[in-house]
Design a protein around this motif. Structure first.
Motif, PDB file in Angstrom:
ATOM      1  N   VAL A  85      30.462  15.909  74.467  1.00  0.00           N
ATOM      2  CA  VAL A  85      30.932  14.617  73.980  1.00  0.00           C
ATOM      3  C   VAL A  85      32.413  14.525  74.315  1.00  0.00           C
ATOM      4  O   VAL A  85      33.210  15.366  73.895  1.00  0.00           O
ATOM      5  CB  VAL A  85      30.718  14.473  72.459  1.00  0.00           C
ATOM      6  CG1 VAL A  85      31.266  13.126  71.972  1.00  0.00           C
ATOM      7  CG2 VAL A  85      29.234  14.602  72.112  1.00  0.00           C
ATOM      8  N   TRP A  97      34.170   7.578  67.484  1.00  0.00           N
ATOM      9  CA  TRP A  97      33.549   8.835  67.089  1.00  0.00           C
ATOM     10  C   TRP A  97      33.509   8.964  65.575  1.00  0.00           C
ATOM     11  O   TRP A  97      32.533   9.454  65.009  1.00  0.00           O
ATOM     12  CB  TRP A  97      34.296   9.989  67.734  1.00  0.00           C
ATOM     13  CG  TRP A  97      33.719  11.348  67.495  1.00  0.00           C
ATOM     14  CD1 TRP A  97      34.367  12.420  66.962  1.00  0.00           C
ATOM     15  CD2 TRP A  97      32.389  11.797  67.789  1.00  0.00           C
ATOM     16  NE1 TRP A  97      33.537  13.511  66.907  1.00  0.00           N
ATOM     17  CE2 TRP A  97      32.311  13.155  67.410  1.00  0.00           C
ATOM     18  CE3 TRP A  97      31.264  11.189  68.332  1.00  0.00           C
ATOM     19  CZ2 TRP A  97      31.152  13.908  67.555  1.00  0.00           C
ATOM     20  CZ3 TRP A  97      30.102  11.929  68.478  1.00  0.00           C
ATOM     21  CH2 TRP A  97      30.045  13.263  68.089  1.00  0.00           C
ATOM     22  N   LEU A 137      28.580   6.229  73.110  1.00  0.00           N
ATOM     23  CA  LEU A 137      28.655   6.226  71.645  1.00  0.00           C
ATOM     24  C   LEU A 137      29.762   5.312  71.139  1.00  0.00           C
ATOM     25  O   LEU A 137      30.270   5.478  70.038  1.00  0.00           O
ATOM     26  CB  LEU A 137      28.862   7.645  71.125  1.00  0.00           C
ATOM     27  CG  LEU A 137      27.712   8.612  71.420  1.00  0.00           C
ATOM     28  CD1 LEU A 137      28.074  10.028  71.019  1.00  0.00           C
ATOM     29  CD2 LEU A 137      26.443   8.162  70.702  1.00  0.00           C
ATOM     30  N   VAL A 141      34.004   7.031  74.017  1.00  0.00           N
ATOM     31  CA  VAL A 141      33.189   8.221  73.745  1.00  0.00           C
ATOM     32  C   VAL A 141      32.098   8.308  74.813  1.00  0.00           C
ATOM     33  O   VAL A 141      31.085   7.614  74.752  1.00  0.00           O
ATOM     34  CB  VAL A 141      32.562   8.202  72.340  1.00  0.00           C
ATOM     35  CG1 VAL A 141      31.795   9.510  72.097  1.00  0.00           C
ATOM     36  CG2 VAL A 141      33.632   8.032  71.275  1.00  0.00           C
ATOM     37  N   ILE A 143      29.484  10.660  77.410  1.00  0.00           N
ATOM     38  CA  ILE A 143      28.605  11.824  77.373  1.00  0.00           C
ATOM     39  C   ILE A 143      28.566  12.453  78.752  1.00  0.00           C
ATOM     40  O   ILE A 143      28.328  11.785  79.751  1.00  0.00           O
ATOM     41  CB  ILE A 143      27.171  11.440  76.946  1.00  0.00           C
ATOM     42  CG1 ILE A 143      27.170  10.909  75.510  1.00  0.00           C
ATOM     43  CG2 ILE A 143      26.240  12.655  77.064  1.00  0.00           C
ATOM     44  CD1 ILE A 143      27.637  11.905  74.465  1.00  0.00           C
ATOM     45  N   LEU A 185      21.747   9.195  70.943  1.00  0.00           N
ATOM     46  CA  LEU A 185      21.903   9.195  72.391  1.00  0.00           C
ATOM     47  C   LEU A 185      20.729   8.524  73.092  1.00  0.00           C
ATOM     48  O   LEU A 185      20.878   7.983  74.186  1.00  0.00           O
ATOM     49  CB  LEU A 185      22.058  10.633  72.904  1.00  0.00           C
ATOM     50  CG  LEU A 185      23.370  11.317  72.549  1.00  0.00           C
ATOM     51  CD1 LEU A 185      23.349  12.774  72.996  1.00  0.00           C
ATOM     52  CD2 LEU A 185      24.547  10.594  73.169  1.00  0.00           C
TER      53      LEU A 185
END
Length: 219
Positions: A85, A97, A137, A141, A143, A185
């Motif tokens: 992350v 987050w 996210l 943020v 991935i 996710l």
């Protein structure tokens, strides 16, 4: 051996696939020497980028003997057994987050401080596809999962700082990905569509594939 080579070998010995990246030179520019480089110290030195990532020590020694100051890239996803992350405060990542985690317990896990004010949180790959994606996210943020990579300590950063492990997690291994985060996710409504590597590379000449992937992941 240099600290970078030592670290690259250590990562490989612990199951992570690594490959060399360009570095930030003394004058503050990227070792690619392009004045307009948008990915300073972060783009691959090898012909096929993350596809060249390996755990073979002879290959790793050869790479860092040739380029001893090369930054370290770790391939994320099933190959290395991790997803990361990537929280970028400059893009609103802390607020995003915090909102993601506010109703959940987050396990202590290995954490990298990026040198640019961001954080990389390492989790074990859950054994099912987790695509690399931007703002997955929330704003800031990202991935780094299947089809992606991260820059690892002690690589240098254009800020003049180095990537380093958060002191309190130096001896901590990557925690399992929490079920609630895995579910999040898989909910694409909470962020952008994951990167489809095949689509990104369709029609891109072989020598330009790494830059195409990185530009997509950095949008």
């Amino acid at each position: 051996m240099t600290a970078l080579l030592d670290s690259a070998i250590w990562y490989a010995q612990h199951g992570l696939h690594v490959f060399p990246l360009h570095t930030i030179e003394v004058d503050g520019g990227c070792s690619c020497r392009k004045s307009d480089c948008k990915n300073q110290g972060k783009h691959p030195l090898t012909p096929h980028g993350l596809l060249d990532a390996t755990r073979d020590e002879d290959t790793i020694r050869r790479w860092w003997t040739r380029d001893p100051e090369a930054n370290i890239g770790i391939r994320t996803g099933a190959e290395s057994g991790i997803i990361v992350v990537d929280v970028d405060p400059a893009k609103g990542g802390i607020a995003s987050w915090t909102a993601v985690c506010q109703d959940h317990d987050l396990p202590t896990t290995r954490e990298c401080l990026t040198g640019g004010g961001g954080n990389h949180l390492y989790f074990r790959h859950p054994g099912q596809p987790i695509k690399t994606g931007v703002d997955v996210l929330g704003p800031g943020v990202d991935i780094r999962g299947d089809g992606g990579y991260v820059v690892a300590p002690p690589s240098n950063h254009k800020s003049g700082e180095r990537y380093r492990w958060a002191e309190e997690t130096i001896d901590v291994t990557s925690a399992p990905l929490p079920d609630w985060l895995l579910a999040r996710l898989h909910d694409r409504r909470n962020g952008s569509e994951p990167i489809d590597v095949g689509s990104v590379l369709a029609g891109v000449p072989e020598g330009q594939r790494d830059d195409a992937l990185f530009r997509t992941a950095s949008k």
